[in-house]
Motif scaffolding. Structure first.
Motif, short mmCIF file in Angstrom:
data_model
loop_
_atom_site.label_atom_id
_atom_site.label_comp_id
_atom_site.label_asym_id
_atom_site.label_seq_id
_atom_site.Cartn_x
_atom_site.Cartn_y
_atom_site.Cartn_z
N LEU A 126 -8.04 44.61 -8.00
CA LEU A 126 -8.61 43.43 -8.63
C LEU A 126 -10.11 43.61 -8.64
CD1 LEU A 126 -7.69 39.71 -8.27
CD2 LEU A 126 -10.08 40.41 -8.14
N MET A 127 -10.71 43.75 -9.81
CA MET A 127 -12.17 43.86 -9.90
C MET A 127 -12.77 42.46 -9.85
SD MET A 127 -13.07 46.94 -12.56
CE MET A 127 -12.85 48.65 -12.02
N LEU A 128 -13.67 42.29 -8.87
CA LEU A 128 -14.34 41.00 -8.67
C LEU A 128 -15.83 41.25 -8.85
CD1 LEU A 128 -14.11 38.01 -7.80
CD2 LEU A 128 -14.35 38.79 -5.44
N THR A 129 -16.38 40.88 -10.00
CA THR A 129 -17.71 41.34 -10.36
C THR A 129 -18.44 40.34 -11.25
OG1 THR A 129 -18.87 43.11 -11.56
CG2 THR A 129 -16.63 42.62 -12.25
N ALA A 130 -19.76 40.48 -11.28
CA ALA A 130 -20.56 39.63 -12.16
C ALA A 130 -20.58 40.14 -13.60
CB ALA A 130 -22.00 39.55 -11.63
N ALA A 131 -20.08 41.35 -13.82
CA ALA A 131 -20.05 41.93 -15.17
C ALA A 131 -18.97 41.21 -15.98
CB ALA A 131 -19.75 43.42 -15.10
N ASP A 132 -19.40 40.26 -16.81
CA ASP A 132 -18.44 39.36 -17.44
C ASP A 132 -18.31 39.51 -18.95
OD1 ASP A 132 -20.90 38.42 -18.14
OD2 ASP A 132 -20.60 36.38 -17.40
N ARG A 133 -18.94 40.52 -19.54
CA ARG A 133 -18.78 40.73 -20.98
C ARG A 133 -17.39 41.29 -21.29
NH1 ARG A 133 -23.20 44.67 -22.91
NH2 ARG A 133 -22.23 45.81 -21.18
N LEU A 134 -16.95 41.08 -22.50
CA LEU A 134 -15.64 41.58 -22.89
C LEU A 134 -15.57 43.10 -22.74
CD1 LEU A 134 -12.83 41.12 -24.01
CD2 LEU A 134 -13.80 41.17 -26.33
N ASP A 135 -16.66 43.79 -23.11
CA ASP A 135 -16.68 45.25 -22.98
C ASP A 135 -16.56 45.67 -21.52
OD1 ASP A 135 -16.90 45.54 -25.68
OD2 ASP A 135 -19.05 45.97 -25.69
N ASP A 136 -17.19 44.89 -20.61
CA ASP A 136 -17.08 45.19 -19.18
C ASP A 136 -15.64 45.07 -18.72
OD1 ASP A 136 -19.86 45.57 -18.85
OD2 ASP A 136 -20.16 43.40 -18.64
N LYS A 137 -14.99 44.00 -19.15
CA LYS A 137 -13.59 43.79 -18.76
C LYS A 137 -12.70 44.90 -19.31
CE LYS A 137 -14.14 38.76 -18.53
NZ LYS A 137 -13.71 37.45 -19.05
N ALA A 138 -12.95 45.24 -20.57
CA ALA A 138 -12.13 46.29 -21.19
C ALA A 138 -12.27 47.61 -20.45
CB ALA A 138 -12.53 46.45 -22.66
N SER A 139 -13.52 47.97 -20.11
CA SER A 139 -13.72 49.24 -19.41
C SER A 139 -13.10 49.21 -18.02
CB SER A 139 -15.21 49.57 -19.32
OG SER A 139 -15.90 48.62 -18.52
N GLY A 140 -13.14 48.02 -17.37
CA GLY A 140 -12.52 47.89 -16.05
C GLY A 140 -11.02 48.14 -16.10
N PHE A 141 -10.37 47.55 -17.09
CA PHE A 141 -8.93 47.77 -17.23
C PHE A 141 -8.63 49.22 -17.59
CE2 PHE A 141 -8.74 43.07 -17.85
CZ PHE A 141 -7.82 42.80 -16.84
N GLU A 142 -9.51 49.82 -18.39
CA GLU A 142 -9.31 51.23 -18.75
C GLU A 142 -9.42 52.15 -17.53
OE1 GLU A 142 -12.21 51.81 -21.76
OE2 GLU A 142 -11.02 50.84 -23.34
N LEU A 143 -10.22 51.74 -16.56
CA LEU A 143 -10.37 52.52 -15.33
C LEU A 143 -9.16 52.41 -14.42
CD1 LEU A 143 -14.09 51.72 -14.48
CD2 LEU A 143 -13.16 54.00 -14.90
N GLY A 144 -8.33 51.39 -14.65
CA GLY A 144 -7.14 51.23 -13.83
C GLY A 144 -7.03 49.91 -13.12
N ALA A 145 -7.97 48.97 -13.39
CA ALA A 145 -7.87 47.65 -12.77
C ALA A 145 -6.60 46.94 -13.21
CB ALA A 145 -9.09 46.81 -13.12
N ASP A 146 -5.97 46.25 -12.28
CA ASP A 146 -4.78 45.47 -12.59
C ASP A 146 -5.12 44.03 -12.91
OD1 ASP A 146 -2.35 47.34 -11.72
OD2 ASP A 146 -3.96 47.59 -10.26
#
Length: 245
Positions: A76-96
């Protein structure tokens, strides 16, 4: 459940850890990427709560290594990076899952519980076994319809035993799953907690000791058999120390 919190802000990390403890979730803290990777290499975690912006190897790199390890530990990524691109890259890295700061602790707990259910093959939040009903979301336990008040640690231990569905869980595994990294491996806290848990659940005795092996929920004997005598609490002690919590 045991969780690794990877967060470089000490006050926030401590607040999350304390909040999770109130929900019977054991948590360790890593303030940088190197510490996170070291803890992940020596401990088995049910979940990782990961900030992306941390010293040392970044949160992104930690996520990559978790995925590459094949451990299956949900992230679970818990971060201040809240842009859609940030979220997309997080999921691409393997975040659930992905939760942005600021956040409500209750929402974090609910998301962690949901991830834990998915990790364990979509098991329901309410589990029933041998007349016992355990609700992980509400942190409530009923025995044959009777509410049973448990401490946080007793609930955490019972949750691990119930999830095993009658399988044997060693004292070492209970210590690993229900306590944090500061627990003394030679403590008799497991034996003490299981003994107190048995008394809270009442007769007929529900938790059986398998001498020299561990503990399990007793699903095989009849209620009359289980009522025949008190269980042996001496089979899984680890010493004279104690752990509070």
């Amino acid at each position: 459940m045991r969780v690794l919190i990877v967060e470089d802000e000490p006050l926030l990390a401590g607040a999350i850890r304390d909040g999770l403890r109130l929900e019977a979730i054991a948590a360790d803290i890593a303030g940088d990427g190197d510490t996170a990777l070291e803890l992940l290499s020596v401990n088995s975690y049910d979940l990782a709560v990961l900030d992306r912006d941390i010293p040392g190897p970044s949160g992104d790199e930690v996520a990559r290594r978790i995925v590459a390890s094949g451990s299956g530990t949900p992230i679970l990524m818990l971060t201040a990076a809240d842009r859609l691109d940030d979220k997309a890259s997080g999921f691409e890295l393997g975040a659930d899952d992905y939760l942005t700061k600021p956040f409500a602790l209750r929402e974090l707990v609910l998301r962690l519980r949901a991830l834990d259910r998915r990790r364990a093959h979509n098991r329901p939040p309410v589990r029933e076994i041998a007349g016992l009903r355990l609700d992980a979301f509400r942190r409530e336990v009923h025995r044959d319809g009777r509410y049973v008040a448990l401490t946080r640690k007793q609930f955490a231990v019972l949750e691990v035993l119930v999830a095993a569905e009658g399988g044997v869980i060693s004292a070492e595994e209970l210590l690993e799953r229900a306590w944090d990294e500061h627990a003394d491996p030679f403590t008799n806290a497991v034996r003490i907690t299981v003994s107190a848990l048995r008394k809270r659940l009442g007769e007929p005795w529900l938790i059986a000791t398998v001498p020299g092996v561990g503990y399990r929920i007793d699903t095989g004997r009849t209620a009359a058999d289980r009522a025949g005598g008190r269980p042996d609490d001496g089979g899984e002690g680890h010493g004279d120390g104690d752990v509070r919590g």
